[in-house]
Design a protein around this motif. Structure first.
Motif, PDB file in Angstrom:
ATOM      1  N   ALA A   1       0.820  -1.208   0.000  1.00  0.00           N
ATOM      2  CA  ALA A   1       0.000   0.000   0.000  1.00  0.00           C
ATOM      3  C   ALA A   1       0.854   1.258   0.000  1.00  0.00           C
ATOM      4  CB  ALA A   1      -0.975   0.011   1.169  1.00  0.00           C
ATOM      5  N   GLY A   2       2.069   1.143  -0.521  1.00  0.00           N
ATOM      6  CA  GLY A   2       2.917   2.317  -0.696  1.00  0.00           C
ATOM      7  C   GLY A   2       3.347   2.984   0.577  1.00  0.00           C
ATOM      8  N   GLY A   3       3.416   2.221   1.687  1.00  0.00           N
ATOM      9  CA  GLY A   3       3.897   2.788   2.939  1.00  0.00           C
ATOM     10  C   GLY A   3       2.825   3.427   3.798  1.00  0.00           C
ATOM     11  N   ARG A   4       1.546   3.154   3.512  1.00  0.00           N
ATOM     12  CA  ARG A   4       0.460   3.709   4.334  1.00  0.00           C
ATOM     13  C   ARG A   4       0.433   3.048   5.711  1.00  0.00           C
ATOM     14  NH1 ARG A   4       0.795   6.010  -0.641  1.00  0.00           N
ATOM     15  NH2 ARG A   4      -0.941   7.420  -1.057  1.00  0.00           N
ATOM     16  N   SER A   5      -0.466   3.515   6.551  1.00  0.00           N
ATOM     17  CA  SER A   5      -0.585   2.988   7.911  1.00  0.00           C
ATOM     18  C   SER A   5      -1.066   1.542   7.887  1.00  0.00           C
ATOM     19  CB  SER A   5      -1.566   3.841   8.727  1.00  0.00           C
ATOM     20  OG  SER A   5      -2.899   3.628   8.257  1.00  0.00           O
ATOM     21  N   LEU A   6      -0.987   0.893   9.040  1.00  0.00           N
ATOM     22  CA  LEU A   6      -1.426  -0.496   9.158  1.00  0.00           C
ATOM     23  C   LEU A   6      -2.897  -0.634   8.765  1.00  0.00           C
ATOM     24  CD1 LEU A   6      -1.145  -3.444  10.029  1.00  0.00           C
ATOM     25  CD2 LEU A   6      -1.490  -2.698  12.400  1.00  0.00           C
ATOM     26  N   ASP A   7      -3.755   0.224   9.296  1.00  0.00           N
ATOM     27  CA  ASP A   7      -5.181   0.099   8.994  1.00  0.00           C
ATOM     28  C   ASP A   7      -5.480   0.423   7.533  1.00  0.00           C
ATOM     29  OD1 ASP A   7      -6.241  -0.763  11.499  1.00  0.00           O
ATOM     30  OD2 ASP A   7      -5.924   1.242  12.285  1.00  0.00           O
ATOM     31  N   GLU A   8      -4.782   1.392   6.968  1.00  0.00           N
ATOM     32  CA  GLU A   8      -4.963   1.705   5.548  1.00  0.00           C
ATOM     33  C   GLU A   8      -4.500   0.537   4.679  1.00  0.00           C
ATOM     34  OE1 GLU A   8      -4.403   6.471   4.979  1.00  0.00           O
ATOM     35  OE2 GLU A   8      -2.692   5.366   5.786  1.00  0.00           O
ATOM     36  N   THR A   9      -3.433  -0.149   5.116  1.00  0.00           N
ATOM     37  CA  THR A   9      -2.928  -1.298   4.363  1.00  0.00           C
ATOM     38  C   THR A   9      -3.913  -2.455   4.407  1.00  0.00           C
ATOM     39  OG1 THR A   9      -0.647  -0.638   4.829  1.00  0.00           O
ATOM     40  CG2 THR A   9      -1.006  -2.919   4.145  1.00  0.00           C
ATOM     41  N   VAL A  10      -4.499  -2.703   5.554  1.00  0.00           N
ATOM     42  CA  VAL A  10      -5.525  -3.750   5.665  1.00  0.00           C
ATOM     43  C   VAL A  10      -6.679  -3.435   4.724  1.00  0.00           C
ATOM     44  CG1 VAL A  10      -7.229  -4.816   7.192  1.00  0.00           C
ATOM     45  CG2 VAL A  10      -4.905  -4.386   8.019  1.00  0.00           C
ATOM     46  N   ASP A  11      -7.114  -2.192   4.729  1.00  0.00           N
ATOM     47  CA  ASP A  11      -8.215  -1.783   3.866  1.00  0.00           C
ATOM     48  C   ASP A  11      -7.856  -2.007   2.398  1.00  0.00           C
ATOM     49  OD1 ASP A  11     -10.845  -0.481   3.571  1.00  0.00           O
ATOM     50  OD2 ASP A  11      -9.711   1.106   2.602  1.00  0.00           O
ATOM     51  N   PHE A  12      -6.634  -1.661   2.032  1.00  0.00           N
ATOM     52  CA  PHE A  12      -6.178  -1.846   0.651  1.00  0.00           C
ATOM     53  C   PHE A  12      -6.199  -3.327   0.261  1.00  0.00           C
ATOM     54  CE2 PHE A  12      -2.420  -2.895  -1.988  1.00  0.00           C
ATOM     55  CZ  PHE A  12      -2.810  -2.298  -3.171  1.00  0.00           C
ATOM     56  N   LEU A  13      -5.694  -4.193   1.123  1.00  0.00           N
ATOM     57  CA  LEU A  13      -5.620  -5.617   0.819  1.00  0.00           C
ATOM     58  C   LEU A  13      -6.988  -6.277   0.739  1.00  0.00           C
ATOM     59  CD1 LEU A  13      -2.523  -6.571   2.999  1.00  0.00           C
ATOM     60  CD2 LEU A  13      -2.626  -6.472   0.498  1.00  0.00           C
ATOM     61  N   LEU A  14      -7.986  -5.631   1.335  1.00  0.00           N
ATOM     62  CA  LEU A  14      -9.356  -6.148   1.230  1.00  0.00           C
ATOM     63  C   LEU A  14     -10.074  -5.592   0.005  1.00  0.00           C
ATOM     64  CD1 LEU A  14     -10.507  -6.069   4.966  1.00  0.00           C
ATOM     65  CD2 LEU A  14      -9.848  -8.062   3.603  1.00  0.00           C
ATOM     66  N   LYS A  15      -9.448  -4.655  -0.688  1.00  0.00           N
ATOM     67  CA  LYS A  15     -10.042  -4.086  -1.894  1.00  0.00           C
ATOM     68  C   LYS A  15      -9.406  -4.622  -3.172  1.00  0.00           C
ATOM     69  CE  LYS A  15     -11.487   0.330   0.122  1.00  0.00           C
ATOM     70  NZ  LYS A  15     -11.221   1.798   0.162  1.00  0.00           N
ATOM     71  N   MET A  16      -8.131  -5.026  -3.107  1.00  0.00           N
ATOM     72  CA  MET A  16      -7.408  -5.486  -4.286  1.00  0.00           C
ATOM     73  C   MET A  16      -6.712  -6.799  -3.985  1.00  0.00           C
ATOM     74  SD  MET A  16      -7.900  -3.101  -6.637  1.00  0.00           S
ATOM     75  CE  MET A  16      -6.618  -3.367  -7.867  1.00  0.00           C
ATOM     76  N   GLY A  17      -6.556  -7.647  -5.009  1.00  0.00           N
ATOM     77  CA  GLY A  17      -5.793  -8.872  -4.844  1.00  0.00           C
ATOM     78  C   GLY A  17      -6.650 -10.101  -4.598  1.00  0.00           C
ATOM     79  N   PRO A  18      -5.996 -11.253  -4.401  1.00  0.00           N
ATOM     80  CA  PRO A  18      -6.715 -12.524  -4.265  1.00  0.00           C
ATOM     81  C   PRO A  18      -7.679 -12.576  -3.088  1.00  0.00           C
ATOM     82  CG  PRO A  18      -4.389 -12.915  -4.711  1.00  0.00           C
ATOM     83  CD  PRO A  18      -4.531 -11.445  -4.454  1.00  0.00           C
TER      84      PRO A  18
END
Length: 286
Positions: A220-237
């Motif tokens: 997630a390009g170095g975003r916060s932990l919670d922002e990264t979790v949100d990103f991984l739930l929006k994109m990818g397998p």
């Protein structure tokens, strides 16, 4: 938008209706994450001033614009993609950057007659989605001059990419994971180096080399932990598994909590950093 038809109709529909709009909404995050890996392939291509470059699966156009910077005003770059939402964003970005030497084609690279001849064929994670990769690369070969260079970056297997494997395994504890053909169009379709070599050789390329690159990725390009979790739930397998299972909001929240716990040990001052594994593939047009 191109017609939803032909061998890649499913991908055209997905990247216009689902994937493309998501990518546009997350473009800053995704670009920050992928830029270092894309730069590796760009460096291996040895882009020179005055060259003509074809950027396949150009998406929102940040790679196309950077290629345009590298070839300079005497060169030219054409980005091709099937996603109208992403190309709209790419054209706006190019105009804002004053990138007069780049253009974009809304076309299926497997079947379209592309303007050439080009000196370089480049792609950052844009060539893994063809229904028939050998046919696609053979078509792309037609747009290249003899001796033209190819350079692209693609993911190796899911098991070699912890930044994708951990979210997938976490989702898999809550919903069934799709059992897809490993060679089906998708992020890992070119994970097998032997298959890559066979595909490119049959398409008219020589001196095929798959360089393994293993490095930590700023998820997630170095975003916060919670922002990264949100990103991984929006994109990818993991996102795909939840979408296909039509997961209820409360189930998604349970996955979110589990995923946060799973990746928290990887969080630090520079965001969440986890292992990634790619091939940087180079070849020459015969």
């Amino acid at each position: 938008m191109i017609t939803i038809s032909g061998p890649n109709a499913d991908q055209i529909q997905y990247w216009n209706e689902v994937g493309g709009p998501k990518w546009v909404s997350l473009h800053d995050v995704i670009s920050a994450q992928l830029r270092p890996l894309g730069a590796l392939a760009m460096d291996r291509a040895g882009i020179a001033a005055g060259e003509r470059v074809l950027d396949v699966g150009c998406g929102i156009g940040d790679t196309t614009i950077e290629l345009g910077r590298r070839v300079g005003p005497s060169g030219a770059v054409v980005g091709v993609d099937v996603s109208a939402p992403m190309l709209d964003r790419a054209r706006a970005a190019a105009q804002a950057a004053g990138a007069a030497n780049v253009a974009f084609e809304d076309a299926d690279a497997q079947t379209a007659a592309l303007p050439g001849p080009f000196d370089v064929l480049y792609s950052r994670f844009g060539v893994m989605f063809f229904a028939d990769p050998a046919a696609a690369f053979a078509n792309l070969r037609k747009a290249l001059r003899r001796g033209a260079r190819l350079a692209f970056v693609c993911w190796r297997s899911l098991q070699e990419n912890p930044w994708l494997l951990v979210p997938t395994q976490t989702a898999g504890r809550h919903v069934p994971l799709p059992q897809a053909d490993p060679h089906a169009p998708g992020p890992f379709a070119l994970a097998d180096a032997a298959r890559v070599g066979d595909v490119l050789s049959r398409a008219g390329f020589v001196r095929v080399h798959c360089e393994p690159i293993d490095q930590e990725l700023s998820v997630a390009g170095g975003r916060s932990l919670d922002e990264t979790v949100d990103f991984l739930l929006k994109m990818g397998p993991a996102s795909a598994a939840l979408r296909e299972a039509n997961a209820a909001p409360e189930l998604v929240e349970r996955v979110r909590a589990d995923l946060r716990e799973a990746i928290a040990p990887h969080a630090g001052p520079e965001g969440v950093r986890m292992g990634s594994a790619v091939w940087v593939v180079t070849a020459a047009a015969e």
